[in-house]
Design a protein around this motif. Structure first.
Motif, PDB file in Angstrom:
ATOM      1  N   GLU A 544     -37.947 -24.895 -14.906  1.00 39.17           N
ATOM      2  CA  GLU A 544     -38.436 -24.936 -13.527  1.00 39.17           C
ATOM      3  C   GLU A 544     -38.840 -23.550 -13.044  1.00 39.17           C
ATOM      4  O   GLU A 544     -39.869 -23.394 -12.373  1.00 39.17           O
ATOM      5  CB  GLU A 544     -37.359 -25.519 -12.609  1.00 39.17           C
ATOM      6  N   ILE A 545     -38.043 -22.541 -13.364  1.00 33.96           N
ATOM      7  CA  ILE A 545     -38.366 -21.181 -12.918  1.00 33.96           C
ATOM      8  C   ILE A 545     -39.625 -20.672 -13.596  1.00 33.96           C
ATOM      9  O   ILE A 545     -40.499 -20.083 -12.952  1.00 33.96           O
ATOM     10  CB  ILE A 545     -37.169 -20.244 -13.179  1.00 33.96           C
ATOM     11  N   LYS A 546     -39.739 -20.899 -14.895  1.00 36.93           N
ATOM     12  CA  LYS A 546     -40.922 -20.400 -15.613  1.00 36.93           C
ATOM     13  C   LYS A 546     -42.191 -21.127 -15.197  1.00 36.93           C
ATOM     14  O   LYS A 546     -43.269 -20.534 -15.148  1.00 36.93           O
ATOM     15  CB  LYS A 546     -40.694 -20.529 -17.122  1.00 36.93           C
ATOM     16  N   GLU A 547     -42.077 -22.408 -14.900  1.00 33.14           N
ATOM     17  CA  GLU A 547     -43.254 -23.192 -14.516  1.00 33.14           C
ATOM     18  C   GLU A 547     -43.398 -23.309 -13.010  1.00 33.14           C
ATOM     19  O   GLU A 547     -44.370 -23.920 -12.537  1.00 33.14           O
ATOM     20  CB  GLU A 547     -43.172 -24.583 -15.149  1.00 33.14           C
ATOM     21  N   GLN A 548     -42.447 -22.735 -12.239  1.00 31.71           N
ATOM     22  CA  GLN A 548     -42.503 -22.725 -10.779  1.00 31.71           C
ATOM     23  C   GLN A 548     -42.743 -24.121 -10.212  1.00 31.71           C
ATOM     24  O   GLN A 548     -43.692 -24.375  -9.460  1.00 31.71           O
ATOM     25  CB  GLN A 548     -43.595 -21.759 -10.307  1.00 31.71           C
ATOM     26  N   ARG A 549     -41.856 -25.043 -10.543  1.00 33.42           N
ATOM     27  CA  ARG A 549     -41.974 -26.412 -10.049  1.00 33.42           C
ATOM     28  C   ARG A 549     -40.604 -27.063  -9.992  1.00 33.42           C
ATOM     29  O   ARG A 549     -39.661 -26.621 -10.650  1.00 33.42           O
ATOM     30  CB  ARG A 549     -42.882 -27.247 -10.958  1.00 33.42           C
ATOM     31  N   HIS A 550     -40.501 -28.113  -9.157  1.00 38.49           N
ATOM     32  CA  HIS A 550     -39.314 -28.945  -9.120  1.00 38.49           C
ATOM     33  C   HIS A 550     -39.534 -30.095 -10.098  1.00 38.49           C
ATOM     34  O   HIS A 550     -40.402 -30.939  -9.891  1.00 38.49           O
ATOM     35  CB  HIS A 550     -39.072 -29.485  -7.712  1.00 38.49           C
ATOM     36  N   TRP A 551     -38.759 -30.115 -11.141  1.00 40.03           N
ATOM     37  CA  TRP A 551     -38.949 -31.108 -12.191  1.00 40.03           C
ATOM     38  C   TRP A 551     -38.163 -32.366 -11.829  1.00 40.03           C
ATOM     39  O   TRP A 551     -36.937 -32.373 -11.839  1.00 40.03           O
ATOM     40  CB  TRP A 551     -38.464 -30.541 -13.517  1.00 40.03           C
ATOM     41  N   ASP A 552     -38.892 -33.435 -11.505  1.00 36.80           N
ATOM     42  CA  ASP A 552     -38.251 -34.730 -11.249  1.00 36.80           C
ATOM     43  C   ASP A 552     -38.015 -35.403 -12.598  1.00 36.80           C
ATOM     44  O   ASP A 552     -38.702 -36.347 -12.982  1.00 36.80           O
ATOM     45  CB  ASP A 552     -39.130 -35.592 -10.346  1.00 36.80           C
ATOM     46  N   ILE A 553     -37.019 -34.913 -13.276  1.00 34.40           N
ATOM     47  CA  ILE A 553     -36.761 -35.329 -14.650  1.00 34.40           C
ATOM     48  C   ILE A 553     -36.229 -36.760 -14.671  1.00 34.40           C
ATOM     49  O   ILE A 553     -35.429 -37.158 -13.817  1.00 34.40           O
ATOM     50  CB  ILE A 553     -35.777 -34.347 -15.321  1.00 34.40           C
ATOM     51  N   SER A 554     -36.669 -37.534 -15.636  1.00 35.80           N
ATOM     52  CA  SER A 554     -36.230 -38.930 -15.746  1.00 35.80           C
ATOM     53  C   SER A 554     -34.914 -39.010 -16.505  1.00 35.80           C
ATOM     54  O   SER A 554     -34.502 -38.061 -17.193  1.00 35.80           O
ATOM     55  CB  SER A 554     -37.296 -39.763 -16.462  1.00 35.80           C
TER      56      SER A 554
END
Length: 667
Positions: A544-554
């Protein structure tokens, strides 16, 4: 907070969450889960509180761990060695009963038929060793024996090379540590130069301490007919020297003496008046000669500023995590984007005693390209000798000294957070360690020992001059443990006061890329953040930090991460029954943290904070609901999906009673 209080808190939160706005819930440190996912709290039976067994179709899972004495555990361990379950490793590899070189003296069982009769059924999947194209070291004991049929495939061996581990304890080194014969010449020389060597462990000191002998007035009689050396004290008592130091020849000198005089010479030597004040050179053994360090060696040692420094700036640093921060977990975090990894905290005293279980904490996987080990000790001599031993035996990039551990058993021994009350001892430890080895020495501290009495800001300017290459500051005091939010304003203050040559790493409550970015913006002087419990709850925080996103992981993606951990665990702990169950134990310890994660798609306010208490809620599918459970029975069911049925009588209780979900007023 124990399981009962957590369950009670979750139930209350479930009732309150349906009647309040997300802002009101956040102010009370309750996770604002969308109302359509909320469910009423479970109806509790009228059974007594002490009845915590959970019935299943095959067994009862008792959540309370049964306590046994050390004597009981030792007796059971010795009995288990001769049981059919503990098959001799040599016989397991070859399948031949006559292959064991110890025969009847072997401590393990040679009952091959009995072992095969009681062996549990094979697990689904492939042997982690066979898939790399090598022979499985566990042979017929492997729980994936059905994949061994047809011989070992000639697969790509590069996979095995990429999964190699280093930093094992060599047997010859372990024997020297057991016998207290390890040579620590560098550490002792540095300690001596700092005036921190303390009392020597020589036989002379042992004799003085035991018998109260005053060496300043002792007399040594070498004229005894037996040829032995006798020590005579002022009180008139006579003590023999140690047997190995006795000298029968008159031309050799007592090891406790430096100068020959007329009184201590033999009959022939006393006739020669010229030897009355003759200085005699003391004879040294080879080990003693190796311990002599010329004074020029100290002047050639690298200064701390000249050592190879590690650039921590903006690197994703996985904190050393007790129990859960094992090698398989670190491999999972490396796959998900961690840059720097550090082994679990190891006690210096146990390492110097050659304890294999403590040395296992220093193991390093080849994928850990920037790796450090963390040690904990109370005194400069113990820490200095430990770092010398680690540099000699291990491959590491840096050595971290823990001066912030809040655990009682550590603090009561004068280590961990106890050092925060003794800055001069902190100085001695850092100076001795950094002056002994060429590897960078880093330290990890808390803001203070007592709440409201912060002191690191007054020491930060000196820490770099002591020899530390970096310092990590956990934004809580020892008294806080993990309650309340970390005091990042104080961490910023320390980072701004630190010398430019001393990188400062912040630690505490980093749980999203938003937290990471905030610390970079508000304090550019901060080198990076250390991520601890945030990685336990959701190890994909690095992604998440490297891709700068909130991962709505399944839930399926989360299960795949758990599968990776299981595969790494079987490689590390073994694919036999013992290795499978050890992997299960560590998986369950990790699941006790994973259940605190709330999927992004279920929240009214994003991102989740680490101190939020989750209400009782449904997931978007059955697996997601199962993963949200804080029941140990549900964690066990998840482990059975990956490692098969648990053995009869299996019990589990988490080692750590975390108070991450403290009362709302501590939020």
């Amino acid at each position: 907070m124990d399981e009962e209080e957590r369950a009670k808190g979750s139930s209350v939160s479930g009732v309150v969450a349906a009647d309040q706005t997300p802002e009101q819930l956040v102010s009370r440190a309750i996770a604002p889960v969308k109302k359509k996912f909320l469910r009423p709290p479970p109806v509790r039976s009228s059974a007594p509180d002490d009845d915590v067994s959970i019935p299943t179709e095959n067994n009862n899972y008792v959540l309370a761990m049964e306590t046994k004495s050390k004597r009981q555990l030792k007796r059971e361990r010795l009995e288990g060695q001769k049981s059919a379950q503990n098959l001799c490793p040599e016989i397991a590899k070859t399948g031949d009963v006559s292959s064991c070189p110890y025969k009847d003296k072997c401590r393990s069982s040679h009952d091959l038929e009995g072992f095969m009769a009681q062996k549990p059924s094979d697990l689904e999947g492939e042997c982690p060793f066979v898939k790399y194209g090598v022979s499985c070291p566990y042979g017929i004991a492997c729980r994936f024996l059905n994949t061994h049929e047809g011989g070992v495939p000639s697969g790509d061996r590069n996979g095995l090379e990429n999964s190699s581990e280093v930093n094992g304890l060599r047997k010859d080194t372990q024997r020297l540590l057991w016998k207290n014969k390890m040579n620590f010449s560098k550490a002792d020389a540095k300690l001596k130069s700092l005036g921190l060597l303390g009392r020597s462990k020589s036989k002379r000191n042992d004799l003085e301490n035991k018998e109260g002998v005053d060496t300043g007035s002792n007399k040594y009689d070498h004229s005894d007919d037996s040829g032995s050396c006798v020590v005579t004290s002022d009180s008139g008592s006579k003590l023999d020297c140690p047997a190995e130091d006795r000298k029968s020849k008159s031309d050799e000198l007592c090891p406790l003496k430096r100068r020959k005089t007329k009184e201590n010479c033999g009959p022939k030597e006393s006739e020669n008046e010229g030897v009355t004040e003759k200085i005699v050179e003391r004879r040294c053994t080879e080990s003693e000669a190796d311990a002599i360090v010329p004074e020029t060696d100290l002047s050639l040692k690298l200064h701390s500023r000249e050592k190879k420094l590690i650039d921590f700036r903006r690197k994703l640093y996985l904190a050393p995590l007790t129990t859960v921060g094992n090698l398989p977990f670190r491999r999972v975090c490396k796959v998900l984007g961690a840059d720097v990894t550090c082994g679990e905290m190891a006690m210096c005293a146990n390492l110097l005693e050659g304890q294999a279980s403590e040395w296992a904490l220093l193991r390093r996987h080849s994928s850990e390209d920037l790796f450090g080990v963390q040690i904990c000790g109370a005194y400069p001599n113990i820490v200095a000798r430990t770092v010398e031993l680690i540099e000699q035996e291990c491959t590491v990039d840096f050595i971290d000294i823990n001066m912030g551990c809040p655990i009682d058993i550590v603090v009561n021994r004068g280590a961990g957070s106890a050092l925060l009350t003794k800055p001069m001892r902190m100085k001695g430890i850092v100076e001795a360690a950094s002056g002994t080895v060429d590897k960078p020495i880093t330290i990890k501290v808390r803001t203070a020992y007592f709440e409201g009495k912060n002191r690191i800001d007054s020491l930060i300017a000196d820490i770099g001059s002591w020899g530390a290459s970096a310092v990590t500051i956990h934004g809580r005091s020892r008294q806080q443990r993990y309650s309340k939010l970390a005091n990042w304003d104080y961490v910023y203050e320390c980072a701004k006061k630190a010398p430019t040559t001393l990188p400062v790493v912040g630690n505490g409550d980093v749980f999203s890329f938003v937290d990471w970015n905030k610390h970079r913006t508000e304090c550019p002087e901060l080198a990076t953040d250390m991520i601890a419990r945030g990685a336990l709850v959701k190890p994909w925080i690095f992604t998440e930090i490297k891709e700068q996103r909130h991962w709505d992981i399944s839930s399926g993606e989360r299960l795949n991460i758990l599968k990776d951990f299981v595969n790494f665990g079987l490689e590390h702990w073994g694919s036999d029954t013992k290795g499978v169950e050890r992997t299960r134990r560590f998986l369950l310890e990790w699941l006790s943290y994973c259940c605190r994660y709330i999927p992004v798609g279920l929240l009214d306010v994003v991102p989740q904070r680490l101190n939020w208490r989750p209400p009782s809620y449904y997931g978007r599918d059955e697996l997601e609901t199962l993963m949200a459970s804080d029941s140990a029975a549900d964690w066990i069911r998840i482990s059975e999906m990956l490692l098969g049925k648990v053995p009869d009588g299996f019990t589990f209780a988490p080692k750590h009673k975390s108070n991450a979900y403290d009362r709302a007023e501590n939020g």
